[in-house]
Design a protein around this motif. Structure first.
Motif, mmCIF file in Angstrom:
data_model
loop_
_atom_site.group_PDB
_atom_site.id
_atom_site.type_symbol
_atom_site.label_atom_id
_atom_site.label_comp_id
_atom_site.label_asym_id
_atom_site.label_seq_id
_atom_site.Cartn_x
_atom_site.Cartn_y
_atom_site.Cartn_z
ATOM 1 N N SER A 56 0.743 -1.129 -0.085
ATOM 2 C CA SER A 56 0.053 -0.013 0.002
ATOM 3 C C SER A 56 0.856 1.129 -0.041
ATOM 4 C CB SER A 56 -0.866 0.015 1.382
ATOM 5 O OG SER A 56 -1.503 1.306 1.362
ATOM 6 N N ARG A 57 0.484 2.028 -0.772
ATOM 7 C CA ARG A 57 1.321 3.252 -0.893
ATOM 8 C C ARG A 57 1.070 4.354 0.196
ATOM 9 N NH1 ARG A 57 -3.242 4.144 -4.304
ATOM 10 N NH2 ARG A 57 -4.413 5.850 -3.750
ATOM 11 N N TYR A 58 -0.035 3.868 1.284
ATOM 12 C CA TYR A 58 -0.270 4.442 2.387
ATOM 13 C C TYR A 58 0.348 4.076 3.553
ATOM 14 C CZ TYR A 58 -4.743 5.703 0.127
ATOM 15 O OH TYR A 58 -5.786 6.269 -0.881
ATOM 16 N N LEU A 87 -8.941 13.631 3.989
ATOM 17 C CA LEU A 87 -8.816 14.956 3.393
ATOM 18 C C LEU A 87 -8.866 16.050 4.296
ATOM 19 C CD1 LEU A 87 -11.899 14.363 0.957
ATOM 20 C CD2 LEU A 87 -9.489 14.325 0.143
ATOM 21 N N VAL A 88 -8.129 17.155 3.975
ATOM 22 C CA VAL A 88 -7.738 18.310 4.775
ATOM 23 C C VAL A 88 -9.009 18.765 5.462
ATOM 24 C CG1 VAL A 88 -6.861 20.611 4.692
ATOM 25 C CG2 VAL A 88 -5.571 18.821 3.813
ATOM 26 N N LYS A 89 -10.120 18.852 4.673
ATOM 27 C CA LYS A 89 -11.546 19.337 5.017
ATOM 28 C C LYS A 89 -11.718 18.509 6.129
ATOM 29 C CE LYS A 89 -14.157 17.583 1.290
ATOM 30 N NZ LYS A 89 -15.222 17.818 0.416
ATOM 31 N N ASP A 90 -11.764 17.066 5.980
ATOM 32 C CA ASP A 90 -12.336 16.035 6.835
ATOM 33 C C ASP A 90 -11.614 16.306 8.224
ATOM 34 O OD1 ASP A 90 -14.336 15.464 5.005
ATOM 35 O OD2 ASP A 90 -13.229 13.705 4.282
ATOM 36 N N TYR A 132 -0.354 14.464 0.509
ATOM 37 C CA TYR A 132 -0.990 13.552 -0.549
ATOM 38 C C TYR A 132 -2.359 14.213 -1.180
ATOM 39 C CZ TYR A 132 -2.973 9.320 -2.450
ATOM 40 O OH TYR A 132 -3.636 8.510 -3.018
ATOM 41 N N PHE A 133 -2.157 13.961 -2.469
ATOM 42 C CA PHE A 133 -3.378 14.673 -3.259
ATOM 43 C C PHE A 133 -4.215 13.433 -3.593
ATOM 44 C CE2 PHE A 133 -0.360 18.018 -3.529
ATOM 45 C CZ PHE A 133 -1.322 19.164 -3.699
ATOM 46 N N ASN A 134 -5.509 13.512 -3.144
ATOM 47 C CA ASN A 134 -6.546 12.614 -3.368
ATOM 48 C C ASN A 134 -7.300 13.028 -4.717
ATOM 49 O OD1 ASN A 134 -7.709 10.242 -3.114
ATOM 50 N ND2 ASN A 134 -8.236 10.656 -1.065
ATOM 51 N N SER A 138 -8.399 17.063 -7.960
ATOM 52 C CA SER A 138 -7.529 16.960 -6.970
ATOM 53 C C SER A 138 -7.670 17.358 -5.784
ATOM 54 C CB SER A 138 -6.125 17.280 -7.534
ATOM 55 O OG SER A 138 -5.069 17.012 -6.526
ATOM 56 N N ALA A 139 -7.720 16.813 -4.568
ATOM 57 C CA ALA A 139 -8.079 17.276 -3.165
ATOM 58 C C ALA A 139 -6.829 17.084 -2.449
ATOM 59 C CB ALA A 139 -9.298 16.618 -2.719
#
Length: 611
Positions: free
Chosen positions: A337-339, A549-552, A584-586, A592-593
Motif C-alpha cells: 500500500s502506498r499509504y 482529506l484536509v477538510k475532513d 498527499y493529493f487524493n 485533486s483534493a
C-alpha cells in the motif's frame, strides 16, 4: 538487512545433513550467536543430545510441547510452561533419573527453573548451558511480551549460553559486547535457495481464491497472522469442512467460546485446509510424507504491522517448517500500500533521541514539583513521550530489545510501501528464487477481509462479565483472584467496565467494546484521571497509514474540541501536533483534493484502554 562482521564463517558440504556433523558448532560454543542460514539442520536436537545439562528456551508453548512430545525426546526432556509448577521442576532435577538434565521451556518458564535449581542447592548460573532457540523472536516479540525481556535479564547471568536461529536479528544490547559474544555463520556450499512466487494484488482474498482454483491440491497450508482474518478467509472461501486453525492456546479458547471447534494449540496432523498464525509456526516441524502441500503466505496491510511478513526472517521460517520437501510450492500474496509510510531508520532513531529529551525534561520537572497533589499531570505527560516511553521496561529502565523491536517494525513496514520495495527486500535476502506477478481485480469483484477484534466479540465480553459475577460467590479464595487476574490480562476493557461502570451499564451498551471504551474515557475525564483527553480522543479517531482529506481532518478535530468543551477553533494543520504526516493529493471525481497520510503518532494515549 544488517551489516554483520562474522567472527567465524563455517561452510558445510551437501553430504552433511545434521548440525551434530559440524565440529565447529558441536557442541554449541558458549557466548555465540549462530546464524545457521537454513532450517531443519537439527540445532535443537544437537543440544538435546549434547553431554551437558541444558536449558533450551523456545519462543512459544506449542513448540515446547511439540518438541517434548516427539517420541525421540519424550523420555530425555522435561517441558516447563504455565501448567508446570516449581515443585515439579524441582522433583525432576532432584530425581537424578537422567544422565544429563534437558529442560525445554517457554521464556516465562526460566524463572521456575532458577527457583527449582536454587531449592536443590545447585548454583544455577554454572549448572546449565542455556540456549535461546529461534532467537529472532527476542526482537520481533519484545514489543508485546514482557516475559521475553524478563527472561533476558536472567539469561545474561548464566556462565554458559548461546543464541541460535536460521534468521537472527542482531541485538544491540551492550551486554553482548561486555560478555564478548561472537557471531558465527553456518552456510551450505550448495544451492539452498527456495523458489517462491510473489503475487502483488489489490485484493488478497480474491487472489487467494484464484490461486486455489488454479492450483488444486490435497493439502493447503495458509500462513496468516490474524485469527479474525483467518475466520474471514474461511467464510469467503466457503470452506465447510476439512479445516484446522493452528494458533495460541489463548485464541483457541476464544474460538471455542465462539463455537469454532476446529482450532488447535498443538499440531496434531494436517487436513485439506490448514491455517497457521505466527505464534504457532516458529520452530515447528511439519513432517508430511504422503503429499506435497501448497504453501501460501498472506500479508494484508489493512490489518496492521503484525499481519505483514519479513522476507529476511518470517518467509524462510515458514518454508523451513516442511523438513523433507525439496521443491515446495511457495506463494506470497500481498497487497502493498502506498499509504504505508513508516519512518526510515534515521528518522526512527531521531524520534527516539527527541522523545528521550522530552521525557528527561519532564522527569526533571517532576522531581522539583512542589504541588505534589498535582504530580499526576506530569506522570501522564511522561507516558505520552513516544517512542521513548514505550522503550522502557516495567522497572523504568531503557530496553535495547524494545528499541530493536521498534526499529525492526519500521524496517519491515517500509518493504510494504511499494511493490519495488518488497521485491528489493526479497532479492536482498539471497535466500529465494523469485517469480513476480501483479494482479488487479475490478472494484466490483474485489473481496475485502473483515477484521473485527476476535477477543472482544460480544459473546466473549458476555462470558467474561458472567464469570466475574459468578466469582463474587467465592470472593477471597485463590480461584477468585486467579480468575479475575486472567480476565484482566485478556479482556482489560471488559474487566474495567465491569469494575467501574457496572453490569447494568454494560448491558445497556450491549456488551460493545467501543461503547465501553468510550464510557471509560468519559469517566476518566469526569474523575480527573485523564489530564490529556484530547490526545486519547485523537488517537482513537484517526487511524495510521490512512489518508484523510484536509477538510475532513478539520471537521473531525472540531467535533473532538466540541465534545471536550474547548473554546479554541480547530485547524486542519493541528493534526501535525499529534502525527507525523505526509502530504498527499487524493483524486475525487477527476478533481485533486489535498490530503494527509498519517504516518506515526507523536504521543501515546494517556489511558492505555483508549489507544
Amino acid at each position: 538487512m544488517h551489516n554483520i562482521t562474522f567472527d567465524k564463517e563455517i561452510v558445510f558440504p551437501i553430504e552433511i545433513t545434521r548440525f551434530t556433523e559440524i565440529p565447529e558448532v558441536n557442541p554449541i560454543p558458549s557466548n555465540t550467536i549462530i546464524y545457521k542460514t537454513v532450517c531443519g539442520l537439527g540445532a535443537t536436537h544437537s543440544e538435546i543430545v549434547s553431554k551437558r545439562d541444558s536449558i533450551i528456551i523456545l519462543p512459544h508453548l506449542s513448540i515446547v510441547k511439540s518438541k517434548h512430545n516427539d517420541p525421540k525426546y519424550k523420555d530425555s526432556t522435561f517441558a516447563v510452561h504455565g501448567e508446570v509448577t516449581v515443585e515439579q521442576v524441582y522433583n525432576y532435577l532432584a530425581s537424578g533419573s537422567a544422565e544429563y538434565r534437558k529442560l525445554l521451556t517457554t521464556p516465562a518458564g526460566l524463572k521456575k527453573i532458577i527457583k527449582a535449581t536454587q531449592l536443590t542447592g545447585l548454583n544455577y548460573k554454572s549448572s546449565f548451558f542455556v540456549l535461546i532457540d529461534e532467537c529472532h523472536k527476542l526482537i520481533q516479540d519484545a514489543g508485546y511480551r514482557g516475559d521475553m525481556l524478563e527472561m533476558m535479564e536472567n539469561f545474561f547471568q548464566f556462565d554458559r549460553k548461546a543464541m541460535i536461529s536460521a534468521t537472527p536479528i542482531p541485538p544491540s544490547d551492550s551486554r553482548l559486547v561486555e560478555q564478548k559474544f561472537k557471531h558465527y555463520k553456518v552456510t551450505p556450499d550448495f544451492d539452498y535457495k527456495k523458489g517462491i512466487k510473489l503475487i502483488n494484488s489489490n485484493s488478497v482474498i480474491s487472489s487467494l481464491k484464484q490461486h486455489i482454483n488454479e492450483n488444486p491440491s490435497e493439502c493447503y497450508f495458509i500462513f496468516f497472522n490474524s485469527v479474525s482474518g483467518i475466520l474471514s478467509l474461511i467464510k469467503q472461501l466457503k470452506i465447510k469442512r476439512d479445516v484446522k486453525i493452528f494458533c495460541s492456546e489463548e485464541y483457541k479458547n476464544h474460538l471455542k467460546d465462539k463455537g469454532v471447534k476446529y482450532a488447535h494449540s498443538l499440531y496434531d496432523g494436517y487436513t485439506k485446509y490448514n491455517f497457521l498464525t505466527s505464534s504457532f509456526y516458529n520452530g515447528l516441524d511439519i513432517n508430511i510424507a504422503d503429499v506435497v502441500p501448497n504453501v501460501i503466505i498472506i500479508s494484508d496491510c489493512s490489518f496492521g504491522n503484525h499481519c505483514i511478513v519479513d522476507p529476511f526472517t518470517d518467509v524462510l521460517q515458514i518454508s523451513g517448517r516442511f523438513r523433507e520437501i525439496q521443491d515446495l510450492p511457495l506463494v506470497h500474496i500481498n497487497n502493498v500500500s502506498r499509504y504505508i509510510t513508516p519512518l526510515n531508520p534515521d528518522e526512527s532513531k531521531d524520534e527516539i533521541v527527541k522523545s528521550k529529551k522530552a521525557y528527561e525534561t519532564l522527569s526533571g520537572l517532576k522531581t522539583s514539583f512542589i504541588e505534589q497533589d498535582n504530580i499526576y499531570f506530569l506522570d501522564q505527560a511522561l507516558k505520552t513521550c513516544k517512542p521513548y516511553f514505550n522503550l522502557l521496561d516495567e522497572n523504568g529502565n531503557y530496553s535495547y530489545f524494545l528499541q530493536d523491536n521498534y526499529l525492526d517494525e519500521n524496517r519491515v513496514s517500509q518493504y510494504y510501501s511499494s511493490t519495488s520495495q518488497l521485491m528489493s527486500a526479497y532479492v536482498g535476502t539471497t535466500l529465494f528464487k523469485l517469480k513476480e506477478e501483479s494482479v488487479t481485480f475490478n472494484k466490483d469483484v474485489c473481496i475485502k477481509l473483515s477484521h473485527h477484534k476476535v477477543k472482544y466479540l460480544k459473546a466473549s465480553n458476555k462470558n467474561s462479565v458472567a464469570t466475574l459475577q459468578d466469582l463474587e460467590a467465592i470472593k477471597g479464595t485463590d480461584t477468585y483472584y486467579k480468575e479475575r487476574l486472567r480476565i484482566l490480562n485478556v479482556f482489560p476493557i471488559t474487566f474495567n467496565a465491569y469494575e467501574r461502570l457496572g453490569i447494568e451499564k454494560i448491558i445497556s451498551l450491549n456488551y460493545n467494546r467501543v461503547k465501553m471504551q468510550n464510557e471509560l474515557l468519559e469517566l476518566d475525564i469526569k474523575e480527573k484521571k485523564n489530564s490529556y483527553p484530547l490526545i486519547d480522543l485523537i488517537n482513537k479517531t484517526f487511524q495510521l497509514n490512512k489518508s484523510y482529506l484536509v477538510k475532513d481532518i478539520k471537521k473531525k478535530l472540531q467535533e473532538l474540541h466540541d465534545i471536550l468543551g474547548l473554546s479554541s477553533k480547530a485547524k486542519s494543520t493541528d493534526i501535525t501536533l499529534y502525527f507525523h504526516i505526509k502530504p498527499y493529493f487524493n483524486h475525487i471525481d477527476s478533481k485533486s483534493a489535498r490530503a494527509y497520510i498519517l504516518m506515526e503518532r507523536k504521543y501515546n494515549s494517556c489511558n492505555e484502554l483508549a489507544a
